[in-house]
Motif scaffolding. Structure first.
Motif, PDB file in Angstrom:
ATOM      1  N   SER A 132      19.537  20.888 -36.653  1.00 39.84           N
ATOM      2  CA  SER A 132      20.266  20.590 -35.421  1.00 39.84           C
ATOM      3  C   SER A 132      19.544  19.466 -34.694  1.00 39.84           C
ATOM      4  N   GLY A 172      23.940  11.374 -27.345  1.00 45.75           N
ATOM      5  CA  GLY A 172      23.491  12.393 -26.398  1.00 45.75           C
ATOM      6  C   GLY A 172      24.055  13.766 -26.671  1.00 45.75           C
ATOM      7  N   GLU A 173      25.100  13.849 -27.498  1.00 45.12           N
ATOM      8  CA  GLU A 173      25.672  15.151 -27.840  1.00 45.12           C
ATOM      9  C   GLU A 173      24.830  15.843 -28.910  1.00 45.12           C
ATOM     10  N   SER A 174      24.957  17.153 -28.965  1.00 46.52           N
ATOM     11  CA  SER A 174      24.232  17.939 -29.969  1.00 46.52           C
ATOM     12  C   SER A 174      25.157  18.264 -31.134  1.00 46.52           C
ATOM     13  N   ILE A 207      21.112  11.434 -36.077  1.00 45.51           N
ATOM     14  CA  ILE A 207      20.680  12.484 -35.150  1.00 45.51           C
ATOM     15  C   ILE A 207      19.161  12.616 -35.222  1.00 45.51           C
ATOM     16  N   THR A 242      20.075  15.873 -31.629  1.00 47.18           N
ATOM     17  CA  THR A 242      20.826  15.075 -30.665  1.00 47.18           C
ATOM     18  C   THR A 242      21.247  13.761 -31.301  1.00 47.18           C
ATOM     19  N   THR A 256      21.785  10.047 -31.687  1.00 48.16           N
ATOM     20  CA  THR A 256      21.135   8.865 -31.110  1.00 48.16           C
ATOM     21  C   THR A 256      21.901   7.583 -31.388  1.00 48.16           C
ATOM     22  N   ASP A 283      15.784  18.374 -33.864  1.00 46.36           N
ATOM     23  CA  ASP A 283      14.964  19.205 -32.972  1.00 46.36           C
ATOM     24  C   ASP A 283      14.914  20.661 -33.416  1.00 46.36           C
TER      25      ASP A 283
END
Length: 252
Positions: free
Chosen positions: A54, A40-42, A67, A56, A58, A70
């Motif tokens: 960049s 959930g972190e970026s 990640i 999120t 998963t 996005d």
């Protein structure tokens, strides 16, 4: 903690918006166990050559982080390249210099075996020292979230610098110089009256450049410059000058 992780082959794998990109090996271990990254972190992944994605997180495993992309960003290399030639210094002062210079915008660093260098690289120490500098620069680039990881050149001699001075605009930090770094760039620093040439900044060891070294570099076209009335340590002079040049070049 770093918010950028590196995957050298990022450009060769699917990395468009909507794709999932894996981070493995030491970089994944660092993300999972040192940065304690959570789902959930970026975060961002880069290839060190201008490509940064960049997304999120998963999935997080000790040696695998995934990640969902996005955002994709491509950054061109700078029009004027800044190279720091840092003389070897005792203790970790040369390492402190290249670490800070990388964070501040140096595009390349070159270790220099100066006449007055207390630290000496020879034999197996050369390869070991160069690899150590690459590791420091890589980590500093990640800390600063730089899309381009600076190159680390081979150990240079003064003769190598003389050759380099003929191919670039070389500025040599020298406390006794009459010209100030803040006066750069001048019209003569431009090639063909228009574009600035790449800049090579030379920083000496604790005892400074020898008169012979300074004379040889000047004869090859280098310009001695001073930062100000203070005499900085070799660990701080280069980073301070890189910061000043970043302003002069409009990077900041």
């Amino acid at each position: 903690m770093s918010s950028l992780f590196l995957r050298d082959d990022l450009a060769a794998v699917p990395h468009a918006v909507g794709d999932e990109v894996e981070l493995t090996g030491d970089e994944a271990r660092h993300a999972a166990t040192v940065n304690r990254m959570r789902v959930g972190e970026s975060t961002s992944l880069g290839d060190g050559r201008g490509l940064v994605v960049s997304g999120t997180v998963t999935s997080v495993e000790p040696k695998r982080v995934v990640i969902a992309v996005d955002g994709v960003r491509r950054t061109d290399p700078p029009a004027v390249r800044l190279t720091l030639v840092q003389a070897l210094a005792k203790g970790d002062r040369d390492e402190l210099a290249i670490q800070a210079a990388t964070e501040l915008g140096a595009d390349a660093v070159v270790p220099w075996q100066a006449e007055r260098s207390v630290s000496r690289w020879s034999g197996p120490k050369v390869a070991k020292g160069e690899e150590r500098w690459r590791s420091i620069v890589r980590e500093a680039a990640k800390q600063a979230i730089r899309p381009w990881v600076p190159e680390v050149g081979s150990l240079a001699s003064t003769a190598d610098l003389v050759g380099l001075a003929t191919r670039s605009r070389m500025l040599v930090l020298e406390p006794s110089a009459s010209a100030r770094l803040s006066e750069w760039p001048r019209e003569e620093d431009r090639a063909d009256g228009e574009d600035l040439r790449d800049v090579v900044l030379v920083v000496g060891p604790e005892g400074g450049l020898s008169p012979v070294e300074l004379d040889r570099l000047q004869q090859a076209g280098a310009t001695p410059v001073r930062l100000g009335p203070e005499v900085l340590r070799t660990s701080t002079a280069g980073p301070a000058a890189i910061a000043a040049l970043a302003v002069a070049l409009g990077r900041w």
